[in-house]
Design a protein around this motif. Structure first.
Motif, PDB file in Angstrom:
ATOM      1  N   ALA A 162      34.419  31.909  50.498  1.00  0.00           N
ATOM      2  CA  ALA A 162      33.143  32.382  51.148  1.00  0.00           C
ATOM      3  C   ALA A 162      32.062  32.594  50.312  1.00  0.00           C
ATOM      4  O   ALA A 162      31.091  33.144  50.498  1.00  0.00           O
ATOM      5  CB  ALA A 162      33.470  33.781  51.944  1.00  0.00           C
ATOM      6  N   GLU A 163      32.287  32.071  49.017  1.00  0.00           N
ATOM      7  CA  GLU A 163      31.116  32.379  47.850  1.00  0.00           C
ATOM      8  C   GLU A 163      30.742  33.736  47.533  1.00  0.00           C
ATOM      9  O   GLU A 163      29.679  34.101  47.356  1.00  0.00           O
ATOM     10  CB  GLU A 163      29.696  31.605  48.382  1.00  0.00           C
ATOM     11  CG  GLU A 163      29.965  30.002  48.314  1.00  0.00           C
ATOM     12  CD  GLU A 163      29.137  29.353  49.362  1.00  0.00           C
ATOM     13  OE1 GLU A 163      28.002  29.820  49.397  1.00  0.00           O
ATOM     14  OE2 GLU A 163      29.336  28.165  49.645  1.00  0.00           O
ATOM     15  N   LEU A 164      32.015  34.619  47.618  1.00  0.00           N
ATOM     16  CA  LEU A 164      31.630  36.161  47.217  1.00  0.00           C
ATOM     17  C   LEU A 164      32.358  36.324  46.086  1.00  0.00           C
ATOM     18  O   LEU A 164      33.379  35.652  45.680  1.00  0.00           O
ATOM     19  CB  LEU A 164      32.105  36.875  48.218  1.00  0.00           C
ATOM     20  CG  LEU A 164      31.598  36.936  49.652  1.00  0.00           C
ATOM     21  CD1 LEU A 164      32.376  37.368  50.738  1.00  0.00           C
ATOM     22  CD2 LEU A 164      30.117  37.531  49.687  1.00  0.00           C
ATOM     23  N   GLU A 165      31.938  37.002  45.089  1.00  0.00           N
ATOM     24  CA  GLU A 165      32.808  37.712  44.010  1.00  0.00           C
ATOM     25  C   GLU A 165      33.949  38.503  44.435  1.00  0.00           C
ATOM     26  O   GLU A 165      33.791  39.466  45.494  1.00  0.00           O
ATOM     27  CB  GLU A 165      31.806  38.574  43.249  1.00  0.00           C
ATOM     28  CG  GLU A 165      30.837  38.100  42.337  1.00  0.00           C
ATOM     29  CD  GLU A 165      31.703  37.175  41.205  1.00  0.00           C
ATOM     30  OE1 GLU A 165      32.790  37.440  40.666  1.00  0.00           O
ATOM     31  OE2 GLU A 165      31.205  36.093  41.027  1.00  0.00           O
ATOM     32  N   PRO A 166      35.102  38.141  44.363  1.00  0.00           N
ATOM     33  CA  PRO A 166      36.373  38.861  44.970  1.00  0.00           C
ATOM     34  C   PRO A 166      36.109  40.413  44.335  1.00  0.00           C
ATOM     35  O   PRO A 166      35.700  40.726  43.487  1.00  0.00           O
ATOM     36  CB  PRO A 166      37.526  38.083  44.100  1.00  0.00           C
ATOM     37  CG  PRO A 166      37.191  36.968  43.856  1.00  0.00           C
ATOM     38  CD  PRO A 166      35.666  36.976  43.608  1.00  0.00           C
ATOM     39  N   THR A 167      36.603  41.244  45.508  1.00  0.00           N
ATOM     40  CA  THR A 167      36.455  42.945  45.351  1.00  0.00           C
ATOM     41  C   THR A 167      37.788  43.595  45.188  1.00  0.00           C
ATOM     42  O   THR A 167      37.787  44.586  44.759  1.00  0.00           O
ATOM     43  CB  THR A 167      35.632  43.487  46.292  1.00  0.00           C
ATOM     44  OG1 THR A 167      36.190  43.001  47.661  1.00  0.00           O
ATOM     45  CG2 THR A 167      34.390  42.894  46.398  1.00  0.00           C
ATOM     46  N   VAL A 168      38.828  42.735  45.255  1.00  0.00           N
ATOM     47  CA  VAL A 168      40.304  43.268  45.374  1.00  0.00           C
ATOM     48  C   VAL A 168      40.642  43.620  43.777  1.00  0.00           C
ATOM     49  O   VAL A 168      40.212  43.185  43.016  1.00  0.00           O
ATOM     50  CB  VAL A 168      41.098  42.107  45.706  1.00  0.00           C
ATOM     51  CG1 VAL A 168      41.121  41.623  47.072  1.00  0.00           C
ATOM     52  CG2 VAL A 168      41.312  41.084  44.828  1.00  0.00           C
ATOM     53  N   PRO A 169      41.623  44.942  43.875  1.00  0.00           N
ATOM     54  CA  PRO A 169      41.844  45.232  42.645  1.00  0.00           C
ATOM     55  C   PRO A 169      42.877  44.447  41.919  1.00  0.00           C
ATOM     56  O   PRO A 169      43.549  43.487  42.620  1.00  0.00           O
ATOM     57  CB  PRO A 169      42.568  46.651  42.856  1.00  0.00           C
ATOM     58  CG  PRO A 169      43.013  46.536  44.345  1.00  0.00           C
ATOM     59  CD  PRO A 169      42.004  45.754  44.947  1.00  0.00           C
ATOM     60  N   LEU A 170      42.808  44.245  40.400  1.00  0.00           N
ATOM     61  CA  LEU A 170      43.630  43.157  39.797  1.00  0.00           C
ATOM     62  C   LEU A 170      45.172  43.993  39.704  1.00  0.00           C
ATOM     63  O   LEU A 170      45.151  45.072  39.786  1.00  0.00           O
ATOM     64  CB  LEU A 170      43.260  43.131  38.427  1.00  0.00           C
ATOM     65  CG  LEU A 170      41.909  42.139  38.342  1.00  0.00           C
ATOM     66  CD1 LEU A 170      41.399  42.311  36.942  1.00  0.00           C
ATOM     67  CD2 LEU A 170      42.267  40.896  38.834  1.00  0.00           C
ATOM     68  N   PRO A 171      46.116  43.344  39.736  1.00  0.00           N
ATOM     69  CA  PRO A 171      47.524  43.854  39.553  1.00  0.00           C
ATOM     70  C   PRO A 171      47.782  44.809  38.246  1.00  0.00           C
ATOM     71  O   PRO A 171      47.032  44.237  37.305  1.00  0.00           O
ATOM     72  CB  PRO A 171      48.350  42.737  39.791  1.00  0.00           C
ATOM     73  CG  PRO A 171      47.433  41.398  39.878  1.00  0.00           C
ATOM     74  CD  PRO A 171      46.070  41.865  39.722  1.00  0.00           C
ATOM     75  N   SER A 172      48.802  45.555  38.229  1.00  0.00           N
ATOM     76  CA  SER A 172      49.242  46.347  37.117  1.00  0.00           C
ATOM     77  C   SER A 172      50.520  46.141  37.064  1.00  0.00           C
ATOM     78  O   SER A 172      51.377  45.521  37.647  1.00  0.00           O
ATOM     79  CB  SER A 172      48.802  47.851  37.527  1.00  0.00           C
ATOM     80  OG  SER A 172      49.602  48.472  38.408  1.00  0.00           O
ATOM     81  N   ALA A 173      51.210  46.737  35.938  1.00  0.00           N
ATOM     82  CA  ALA A 173      52.522  46.770  35.736  1.00  0.00           C
ATOM     83  C   ALA A 173      53.225  47.417  36.703  1.00  0.00           C
ATOM     84  O   ALA A 173      54.378  46.953  36.865  1.00  0.00           O
ATOM     85  CB  ALA A 173      52.832  47.418  34.498  1.00  0.00           C
ATOM     86  N   GLU A 174      52.800  48.215  37.561  1.00  0.00           N
ATOM     87  CA  GLU A 174      53.753  49.022  38.543  1.00  0.00           C
ATOM     88  C   GLU A 174      54.229  48.246  39.647  1.00  0.00           C
ATOM     89  O   GLU A 174      54.661  48.338  40.474  1.00  0.00           O
ATOM     90  CB  GLU A 174      52.993  50.158  38.838  1.00  0.00           C
ATOM     91  CG  GLU A 174      53.246  51.579  37.875  1.00  0.00           C
ATOM     92  CD  GLU A 174      51.939  51.267  36.763  1.00  0.00           C
ATOM     93  OE1 GLU A 174      50.850  51.547  37.496  1.00  0.00           O
ATOM     94  OE2 GLU A 174      52.241  51.202  35.530  1.00  0.00           O
ATOM     95  N   ASP A 175      52.919  47.247  39.841  1.00  0.00           N
ATOM     96  CA  ASP A 175      53.320  46.191  41.001  1.00  0.00           C
ATOM     97  C   ASP A 175      54.553  45.598  41.133  1.00  0.00           C
ATOM     98  O   ASP A 175      54.741  44.927  40.139  1.00  0.00           O
ATOM     99  CB  ASP A 175      51.769  45.323  41.375  1.00  0.00           C
ATOM    100  CG  ASP A 175      50.604  46.129  41.698  1.00  0.00           C
ATOM    101  OD1 ASP A 175      50.773  46.978  42.402  1.00  0.00           O
ATOM    102  OD2 ASP A 175      49.723  46.010  40.842  1.00  0.00           O
ATOM    103  N   ALA A 176      54.959  45.232  42.308  1.00  0.00           N
ATOM    104  CA  ALA A 176      56.100  44.535  42.492  1.00  0.00           C
ATOM    105  C   ALA A 176      55.855  43.112  42.216  1.00  0.00           C
ATOM    106  O   ALA A 176      54.776  42.502  42.246  1.00  0.00           O
ATOM    107  CB  ALA A 176      56.428  44.492  44.010  1.00  0.00           C
TER     108      ALA A 176
END
Ligand code: HEC
Ligand code: HEC
Ligand code: HEC
Length: 375
Positions: A162-176
């Motif tokens: 959709a031509e947007l900068e993604p706003t989601v958080p990046l994954p970390s070591a705790e993520d599954a």
């Protein structure tokens, strides 16, 4: 691309020739089991790529979101215009109603996955519900069951479209970890040793016992660099240049060539590589060779030259070289490759430090070996 395939191919030839191919683990990938890989350190381009593979793979989104009219064709429609218009639709009362901007659209897409009936696109509702109930399955419940990171990756993918900068958080070591279902049509390699082979890393790095030293030693890299930096070094080598090495040497298009699971598995593998043994720390580069053939093997000449049928073509063919060069000229070409550039080949490719690395004895054996090579 062909450059790399050639290196990869030559490397296989080289290893086979050296008789070490039996040392490489021959692990058959088990295609019935999904492969679990940690997403820690993944950057936004990686998230977008993961989202795309989930959209068509595990998420099964393209089962409905395609050109057949079952659901809005998310890959074809103009998302940059559609998403904002949904937020302003009078019927929409969900989490992002009346809001605008990339973050609001993140909310809308996530809600579409977790609570599809929060807003039903006109004409797509379940029959007889007057567009109040969505036929779309909930993405975070069985059978699709995307994890939080996986849903974020899908959001990043759709935001990017959709031509947007993604706003989601990046994954970390705790993520599954992400469980990628093996996709049979585009079989990703599942053994890091094969991945290294496929992409020719060992032609430049001392990997899979190649002894190569055009690029830095990667043993112990896990104690020097973070997982994210290692990943970045692979997909964007010029972002950080290792001390004492030149930029623009390592190919910069691995990011486009590799599948994401390959990148993640390769990174895990590199992070776990032990420090190089003390022997390879000193400048001798292993025990001194006692035959010309051993010198050729130890210094990886056949990775670039067609030598003993290695078929490599980055440098000129060396079988039959005595027909065009004297022993002195051959030695000079090895000691100072830039002095004369062979016709039809590029300068700056052949390492110029063989003179420092080889003992005089090794150089003599090598030159004698090359002058006696028949076509
Ligand atoms: C069984 C069919 C089906 C599957 C599988 C499916 N969807 Fe949908 N989806 C729909 C339908 C039908 C709609 C339109 C009705 C609605 O708005 O809920 C929709 C709507 C959407 C919308 C809102 C589109 C818009 O134009 O505003 C998004 C975003 C979306 N889906 C994402 C996904 C994602 C991501 C996946 C995979 C994880 C997925 N869907 C899987 C059927 C499906
Ligand atoms: C044509 C030679 C070449 C190939 C092929 C190559 N590299 Fe490199 N690599 C280099 C050079 C030279 C450097 C040092 C300069 C730099 O940092 O970009 C480097 C740097 C790196 C670094 C950073 C090391 C550090 O200490 O900072 C990593 C990690 C790496 N390479 C991994 C790989 C992997 C994995 C592959 C295969 C997918 C690969 N390389 C293929 C030449 C190569
Ligand atoms: C990374 C690739 C690479 C490696 C490794 C390499 N070479 Fe080369 N070599 C080249 C290229 C490219 C040329 C042609 C350009 C030039 O003349 O410098 C060349 C040129 C030569 C020439 C001159 C050939 C002619 O026809 O003029 C000789 C001799 C040679 N290499 C020997 C060797 C030997 C012996 C080794 C191993 C000790 C070796 N090379 C390793 C890439 C390589």
């Amino acid at each position: 691309m062909t450059f790399l395939r050639v290196i990869g191919f030559s490397l296989v030839m080289l290893l086979g020739f050296m008789g070490v191919s039996h040392l490489l683990p021959q692990v058959e990938p088990d295609l019935s089991e999904p492969i679990e890989v940690s997403t820690d350190g993944l950057d936004m381009p990686g998230m977008i790529a993961l989202g795309e593979s989930l959209f068509t793979g595990k998420g099964t989104c393209t089962l409905c979101h395609n050109g057949m009219g079952r659901a809005p064709d998310l890959l074809e429609m103009d998302l940059a215009a559609t998403f904002p218009s949904r937020l302003n639709d009078g019927r929409y009362t969900g989490v992002s109603a009346g809001k605008e901007g990339a973050k609001a659209i993140e909310g809308y897409i996530l809600e579409s996955m977790k609570d599809p009936s929060a807003f039903v696109v006109s004409g797509f509702g379940k029959k007889g519900t007057n567009d109040t109930e969505s036929p779309m399955p909930t993405a975070d419940k069985a059978p699709i069951e995307l994890t939080v990171v996986e849903m974020n990756a899908v959001v990043a993918f759709l935001q990017d479209r959709a031509e947007l900068e993604p706003t989601v958080p990046l994954p970390s070591a705790e993520d599954a970890p992400v469980a990628e279902e093996p996709v049979e049509t585009i079989a990703a390699l599942t053994d890091p040793v094969d991945i290294i082979d496929e992409y020719g890393c060992a032609a430049c790095h001392n990997l899979n016992d190649s002894g190569a030293d055009i690029g830095p030693e990667l043993g112990g890299i896990g104690s020097r660099l973070s997982r994210a930096l290692v990943m970045e070094s692979i997909i964007d080598p010029n972002a950080v240049i290792a001390d004492g090495y030149d930029a623009d040497f390592m190919p910069a298009d691995f990011g486009e060539q590799m599948q994401l699971t390959e990148l993640l598995l390769l990174t895990d593998y590199l992070m776990a590589l032990p420090e190089p043994a003390a022997v390879s720390e000193d400048d001798e580069g292993g025990p001194e060779a006692t035959t010309g053939l051993e010198v050729v093997e130890n210094y990886g000449c056949s990775g670039c030259h067609d030598l003993n049928d290695s078929k490599a073509d980055i440098g000129p063919k060396l079988n039959g070289i005595a027909n065009r060069m004297s022993a002195d000229e051959i030695k000079a070409a090895i000691l100072d490759p830039e002095a004369v550039i062979a016709d039809g080949f590029e300068g700056g490719m052949m390492p110029d430090d063989f003179g420092d690395e080889m003992t005089d004895g090794e150089m003599a054996l090598l030159v004698e070996y090359l002058t006696n090579l028949t076509e």
